[in-house]
Design an enzyme around this catalytic site. Structure first.
Site, PDB file in Angstrom:
ATOM      1  N   TYR A 116     -16.315   3.072   7.681  1.00 13.40           N
ATOM      2  CA  TYR A 116     -14.843   3.076   7.673  1.00 13.40           C
ATOM      3  C   TYR A 116     -14.313   3.683   8.966  1.00 13.40           C
ATOM      4  O   TYR A 116     -13.480   3.093   9.667  1.00 13.40           O
ATOM      5  CB  TYR A 116     -14.321   3.851   6.470  1.00 13.40           C
ATOM      6  N   LYS A 131     -12.329   1.905  12.352  1.00 16.12           N
ATOM      7  CA  LYS A 131     -11.056   2.354  12.921  1.00 16.12           C
ATOM      8  C   LYS A 131     -11.201   2.705  14.400  1.00 16.12           C
ATOM      9  O   LYS A 131     -10.297   2.458  15.212  1.00 16.12           O
ATOM     10  CB  LYS A 131     -10.530   3.551  12.128  1.00 16.12           C
ATOM     11  N   GLY A 155       0.816  -1.203   0.000  1.00 16.57           N
ATOM     12  CA  GLY A 155       0.000   0.000   0.000  1.00 16.57           C
ATOM     13  C   GLY A 155       0.850   1.253   0.000  1.00 16.57           C
ATOM     14  O   GLY A 155       2.080   1.208   0.131  1.00 16.57           O
ATOM     15  N   PHE A 156       0.200   2.380  -0.119  1.00 17.85           N
ATOM     16  CA  PHE A 156       0.872   3.666  -0.250  1.00 17.85           C
ATOM     17  C   PHE A 156       1.775   3.973   0.948  1.00 17.85           C
ATOM     18  O   PHE A 156       2.995   4.151   0.816  1.00 17.85           O
ATOM     19  CB  PHE A 156      -0.201   4.741  -0.432  1.00 17.85           C
TER      20      PHE A 156
END
Length: 345
Positions: free
Chosen positions: A151, A155, A10-11
């Protein structure tokens, strides 16, 4: 030191792993190579990391506890949990993907940290947690119980689970909350990638909220530097911040701390687009649209705790950071597919 990083394709995970390898550490990278966006971009990131002799790649899903355990054969000193289902808007369409990855998968990471007795567990959280909070700038001590997307809720659940494990099993844990990270090798579903691609291809860019939104943008190198600095500050009473002007988030019941990573300098969306236009050398065709479900109108980090702990905060100017991204995109990013979504299950 030995690091286990989830999400190295991932980034953020790619950039963090690259920095740690350059600093002389060994890194095991765990990634599921999911199709949320162009897998070729993820494969290219991993191929760069695999050129380093101290990098080991393990492919697997967070929900697969045995695969995750297999990635920890080298018994890491530090676990940095960056993997998970990304994207704010997609969580409205497919919340189960977020439950599986961000809740079940994060629990697997907690279990792994418990069995390995790691010296530091670090967890990637998000500014989206602040949701409907009206206090600006966002402070880690603000009430954050009104998340606007699943989302963000996933978290928040991860943070709560991590605190309980930190308390019961005395796992030193730092949860860091990102604020709109951008830069080279970024995700194709993010605004900078989408806008740059559309402008260069002479297509309209879709501007939600009629451009009223603003974001506290964080350049990727600054984010990585802050994570590395925080990795050295293992939460304990010995390093509790006692400055009167800064309220530490170190738990009274556990070696657990939450830290914002952001520069504390929000930019309006229209101003952001102007910076991209300047870097690209071309004006955008703009299409103003209403606010989307789950979008936050503004994000704004209070970085006082980060500064008190590390002595610094993100400082790269938006102009410099956007220029670095555009240069990378023109050189290497034009072939990657636009944001694609797997079917909801």
């Amino acid at each position: 030191m030995r690091y286990l990083i989830t999400g190295t394709a991932g980034f953020v995970g790619f950039h963090l792993a690259k920095r740690l390898l350059e600093d002389g550490h060994s890194v095991t990278g765990f990634d599921g190579m999911t199709s949320y966006y162009d897998v070729r971009l993820k494969q290219m990131r991993h191929s760069i990391l695999e050129r380093h002799p101290n990098f080991t790649a393990v492919i697997g899903m967070l929900e697969d506890a045995p695969a995750l355990k297999n990635a920890a054969n080298e018994r890491p000193d530090v676990i940095v949990h960056l993997a998970g289902q990304a994207g704010v808007r997609y969580s409205v369409e497919n919340p189960k993907a977020y439950f599986d990855s961000n809740i079940t998968g994060s629990w697997n990471v907690l279990e792994l940290a418990r069995t390995l007795d790691v010296s530091h567990l670090m967890l990637a959280s998000t500014s989206s947690i602040y949701g409907a909070n009206q206090s600006i700038p966002y402070s880690e001590n603000d009430r954050a119980d009104e998340q606007l997307t699943f989302y963000a809720a996933s978290k928040k659940a991860m943070e709560a689970m991590a605190h309980s494990y930190s308390h019961i099993y005395r796992i030193p844990t730092t949860a860091f909350r990102f604020f709109t990270v951008y830069g080279p090798w970024g995700r194709p579903d993010m605004a900078l990638f989408k806008f740059t691609k559309a402008i260069l291809e002479d297509r309209e860019i879709e501007i939600y909220g009629e451009g009223r939104m603003s974001r506290d943008f964080t350049y990727i190198d600054d984010l990585v530097a802050s994570i590395v600095d925080l990795s050295r500050i293992v939460p304990s009473e010995a390093n509790r911040v006692k400055t009167a002007a800064v309220k530490d988030t170190l738990s009274a019941m556990a070696p657990f701390r939450m830290v914002n990573i952001g520069g504390g300098q929000p930019f309006g969306l229209l101003e952001f687009i102007e910076v991209i236009e300047e870097a690209v050398g071309k004006k955008a065709k703009r299409k103003l649209l209403p606010m989307q479900t789950g979008d936050m109108e503004k994000t704004f980090a209070n970085a006082d705790l980060l500064v008190a702990l590390t002595g610094s905060k993100p400082q790269t100017s938006l102009e410099k950071g956007v220029r670095a991204f555009v240069d990378w995109y023109v050189r290497e990013g034009t072939s990657f597919e636009f944001h694609t979504l797997p079917p909801a299950s």
